[in-house]
Write a protein that holds these residues in place. Structure first.
Motif, PDB file in Angstrom:
ATOM      1  N   ARG A   8       0.638  -1.414   0.191  1.00 26.84           N
ATOM      2  CA  ARG A   8      -0.249   0.027   0.007  1.00 26.84           C
ATOM      3  C   ARG A   8       0.462   1.134  -0.213  1.00 26.84           C
ATOM      4  O   ARG A   8       0.390   1.895  -0.974  1.00 26.84           O
ATOM      5  CB  ARG A   8      -1.244   0.079   1.273  1.00 26.84           C
ATOM      6  N   ILE A   9       2.121   1.451   0.175  1.00 27.94           N
ATOM      7  CA  ILE A   9       2.692   2.380   0.859  1.00 27.94           C
ATOM      8  C   ILE A   9       3.517   2.596  -0.852  1.00 27.94           C
ATOM      9  O   ILE A   9       3.499   3.855  -1.180  1.00 27.94           O
ATOM     10  CB  ILE A   9       4.315   2.643   1.349  1.00 27.94           C
ATOM     11  N   ALA A  10       3.931   1.676  -1.092  1.00 28.07           N
ATOM     12  CA  ALA A  10       4.888   1.898  -2.672  1.00 28.07           C
ATOM     13  C   ALA A  10       3.514   1.613  -3.460  1.00 28.07           C
ATOM     14  O   ALA A  10       3.390   2.503  -4.703  1.00 28.07           O
ATOM     15  CB  ALA A  10       4.687   0.358  -3.119  1.00 28.07           C
ATOM     16  N   ASP A  11       2.122   1.746  -3.910  1.00 31.45           N
ATOM     17  CA  ASP A  11       0.967   2.215  -4.562  1.00 31.45           C
ATOM     18  C   ASP A  11       0.672   3.479  -4.280  1.00 31.45           C
ATOM     19  O   ASP A  11       0.812   3.982  -5.749  1.00 31.45           O
ATOM     20  CB  ASP A  11      -0.268   1.337  -4.020  1.00 31.45           C
ATOM     21  N   LEU A  12       0.825   4.130  -3.212  1.00 32.55           N
ATOM     22  CA  LEU A  12       0.385   5.575  -3.048  1.00 32.55           C
ATOM     23  C   LEU A  12       1.518   6.127  -3.864  1.00 32.55           C
ATOM     24  O   LEU A  12       1.563   7.453  -3.840  1.00 32.55           O
ATOM     25  CB  LEU A  12       0.394   5.778  -1.170  1.00 32.55           C
ATOM     26  N   LEU A  13       2.853   5.951  -2.916  1.00 31.87           N
ATOM     27  CA  LEU A  13       3.681   6.409  -3.826  1.00 31.87           C
ATOM     28  C   LEU A  13       3.649   6.907  -5.438  1.00 31.87           C
ATOM     29  O   LEU A  13       3.579   7.651  -5.477  1.00 31.87           O
ATOM     30  CB  LEU A  13       5.065   5.793  -3.613  1.00 31.87           C
ATOM     31  N   HIS A  14       3.628   6.062  -5.797  1.00 32.90           N
ATOM     32  CA  HIS A  14       3.809   5.779  -7.531  1.00 32.90           C
ATOM     33  C   HIS A  14       2.467   6.872  -7.631  1.00 32.90           C
ATOM     34  O   HIS A  14       2.817   7.525  -8.009  1.00 32.90           O
ATOM     35  CB  HIS A  14       3.130   3.852  -7.832  1.00 32.90           C
ATOM     36  N   SER A  15       1.138   6.491  -7.280  1.00 26.97           N
ATOM     37  CA  SER A  15       0.218   6.945  -7.075  1.00 26.97           C
ATOM     38  C   SER A  15      -0.072   8.458  -7.511  1.00 26.97           C
ATOM     39  O   SER A  15      -0.747   9.558  -7.957  1.00 26.97           O
ATOM     40  CB  SER A  15      -1.352   6.669  -6.504  1.00 26.97           C
ATOM     41  N   LYS A  16       0.845   9.296  -5.971  1.00 23.18           N
ATOM     42  CA  LYS A  16       1.622  10.250  -6.159  1.00 23.18           C
ATOM     43  C   LYS A  16       2.387  11.153  -6.460  1.00 23.18           C
ATOM     44  O   LYS A  16       3.043  11.770  -6.559  1.00 23.18           O
ATOM     45  CB  LYS A  16       1.362  10.119  -4.551  1.00 23.18           C
ATOM     46  N   GLY A  17       3.844  10.043  -6.959  1.00 23.05           N
ATOM     47  CA  GLY A  17       4.351  10.971  -8.069  1.00 23.05           C
ATOM     48  C   GLY A  17       5.614  11.259  -6.391  1.00 23.05           C
ATOM     49  O   GLY A  17       6.165  11.879  -6.825  1.00 23.05           O
ATOM     50  N   ILE A  18       5.655  10.566  -5.782  1.00 23.75           N
ATOM     51  CA  ILE A  18       6.321  10.481  -4.601  1.00 23.75           C
ATOM     52  C   ILE A  18       7.554   9.244  -4.669  1.00 23.75           C
ATOM     53  O   ILE A  18       7.269   8.586  -5.242  1.00 23.75           O
ATOM     54  CB  ILE A  18       5.916  10.748  -3.192  1.00 23.75           C
ATOM     55  N   LEU A  19       9.164   9.609  -5.032  1.00 22.70           N
ATOM     56  CA  LEU A  19      10.220   8.472  -4.512  1.00 22.70           C
ATOM     57  C   LEU A  19       9.983   8.073  -3.270  1.00 22.70           C
ATOM     58  O   LEU A  19       9.795   8.990  -2.209  1.00 22.70           O
ATOM     59  CB  LEU A  19      10.932   9.410  -5.108  1.00 22.70           C
ATOM     60  N   GLN A  20      10.965   7.305  -2.944  1.00 22.17           N
ATOM     61  CA  GLN A  20      10.781   6.519  -1.307  1.00 22.17           C
ATOM     62  C   GLN A  20      11.641   6.940  -0.875  1.00 22.17           C
ATOM     63  O   GLN A  20      11.564   6.950   0.359  1.00 22.17           O
ATOM     64  CB  GLN A  20      11.119   4.915  -1.813  1.00 22.17           C
ATOM     65  N   LYS A  21      12.449   7.007  -1.445  1.00 22.28           N
ATOM     66  CA  LYS A  21      13.363   8.667  -0.970  1.00 22.28           C
ATOM     67  C   LYS A  21      13.146   9.578  -0.259  1.00 22.28           C
ATOM     68  O   LYS A  21      13.699  10.085   0.492  1.00 22.28           O
ATOM     69  CB  LYS A  21      15.315   9.063  -1.801  1.00 22.28           C
ATOM     70  N   GLU A  22      12.595  10.576  -1.166  1.00 27.30           N
ATOM     71  CA  GLU A  22      11.695  11.824  -0.296  1.00 27.30           C
ATOM     72  C   GLU A  22      10.622  11.446   0.291  1.00 27.30           C
ATOM     73  O   GLU A  22      10.392  11.829   1.772  1.00 27.30           O
ATOM     74  CB  GLU A  22      10.454  12.081  -1.696  1.00 27.30           C
ATOM     75  N   LEU A  23       9.716   9.586   0.321  1.00 34.95           N
ATOM     76  CA  LEU A  23       8.987   9.516   1.687  1.00 34.95           C
ATOM     77  C   LEU A  23       9.791   9.345   2.928  1.00 34.95           C
ATOM     78  O   LEU A  23       9.854  10.554   3.970  1.00 34.95           O
ATOM     79  CB  LEU A  23       8.250   8.219   1.872  1.00 34.95           C
ATOM     80  N   ALA A  24      10.791   8.261   3.284  1.00 37.44           N
ATOM     81  CA  ALA A  24      11.492   8.707   4.593  1.00 37.44           C
ATOM     82  C   ALA A  24      12.202  10.113   4.134  1.00 37.44           C
ATOM     83  O   ALA A  24      12.001  10.259   5.639  1.00 37.44           O
ATOM     84  CB  ALA A  24      13.268   7.678   3.256  1.00 37.44           C
ATOM     85  N   ILE A  52       4.148   8.479   8.260  1.00 33.87           N
ATOM     86  CA  ILE A  52       3.782   7.851   6.796  1.00 33.87           C
ATOM     87  C   ILE A  52       2.311   8.237   5.866  1.00 33.87           C
ATOM     88  O   ILE A  52       2.284   8.810   4.796  1.00 33.87           O
ATOM     89  CB  ILE A  52       4.154   6.334   6.911  1.00 33.87           C
ATOM     90  N   SER A  53       1.785   8.078   6.893  1.00 35.12           N
ATOM     91  CA  SER A  53       0.201   8.474   7.221  1.00 35.12           C
ATOM     92  C   SER A  53       0.067   9.586   6.175  1.00 35.12           C
ATOM     93  O   SER A  53      -0.791   9.634   5.361  1.00 35.12           O
ATOM     94  CB  SER A  53      -0.216   8.174   7.470  1.00 35.12           C
ATOM     95  N   THR A  54       0.677  10.913   7.204  1.00 34.43           N
ATOM     96  CA  THR A  54       0.231  11.981   6.875  1.00 34.43           C
ATOM     97  C   THR A  54       1.171  12.601   6.099  1.00 34.43           C
ATOM     98  O   THR A  54       0.334  12.891   5.287  1.00 34.43           O
ATOM     99  CB  THR A  54       0.718  12.901   7.992  1.00 34.43           C
ATOM    100  N   VAL A  55       1.872  12.127   5.913  1.00 34.21           N
ATOM    101  CA  VAL A  55       2.501  12.244   4.348  1.00 34.21           C
ATOM    102  C   VAL A  55       2.010  11.975   3.096  1.00 34.21           C
ATOM    103  O   VAL A  55       2.176  12.153   2.214  1.00 34.21           O
ATOM    104  CB  VAL A  55       4.316  12.149   4.854  1.00 34.21           C
ATOM    105  N   LEU A  56       1.553  11.002   3.414  1.00 38.34           N
ATOM    106  CA  LEU A  56       1.005   9.881   2.246  1.00 38.34           C
ATOM    107  C   LEU A  56      -0.683  10.607   2.089  1.00 38.34           C
ATOM    108  O   LEU A  56      -1.031  10.107   1.503  1.00 38.34           O
ATOM    109  CB  LEU A  56       0.870   8.546   1.762  1.00 38.34           C
TER     110      LEU A  56
END
Length: 117
Positions: A8-24, A52-56
């Motif tokens: 779910r984190i990966a799916d949201l990253l993809h749909s929002k165009g956010i990189l894993q590094k940026e989320l971290a 994580i939830s807040t950022v996403l």
């Protein structure tokens, strides 16, 4: 360890165009730690999960798979759509004013017996 959480984190990253590094970075973690959460090797502590939830823009319940509808993201999408709708309404109002002015001008010209065409 939850694969559902990572998916779910990966799916949201993809749909929002956010990189894993940026989320971290936004959550205050290393990219390696975030990678472990996404791969399912580790589960985040509750406060990290909340961040994580807040950022996403979602809920912890959604990330954990307790609910299947991402209500928070849907709400944000509706708010964005409402903003776009208001922009269109404003543009239509401007067009209405221009059309009313044009109609008034044509009506005045007709009263003067002028032929525009």
């Amino acid at each position: 360890m939850s694969r559902e959480l990572g998916r779910r984190i990966a799916d949201l990253l993809h749909s929002k165009g956010i990189l894993q590094k940026e989320l971290a970075e936004r959550v205050g973690l290393t990219e390696a730690t975030m990678s472990r959460y996404i791969s399912g090797e580790r589960d985040p502590k509750p406060e990290v999960l909340a961040n994580i939830s807040t950022v996403l823009c979602t809920s912890s319940d959604y990330l954990l798979g307790k609910v299947n509808i991402d209500i928070e993201s849907k709400t944000m999408a509706v708010e964005i759509d409402q903003h776009k709708l208001q922009t269109v309404i404003d543009q239509l109002e401007q067009l209405r004013l221009v059309l009313n002015e044009t109609i008034s001008t044509l009506t005045a010209l007709k009263k003067e017996d002028r032929h525009v065409f």
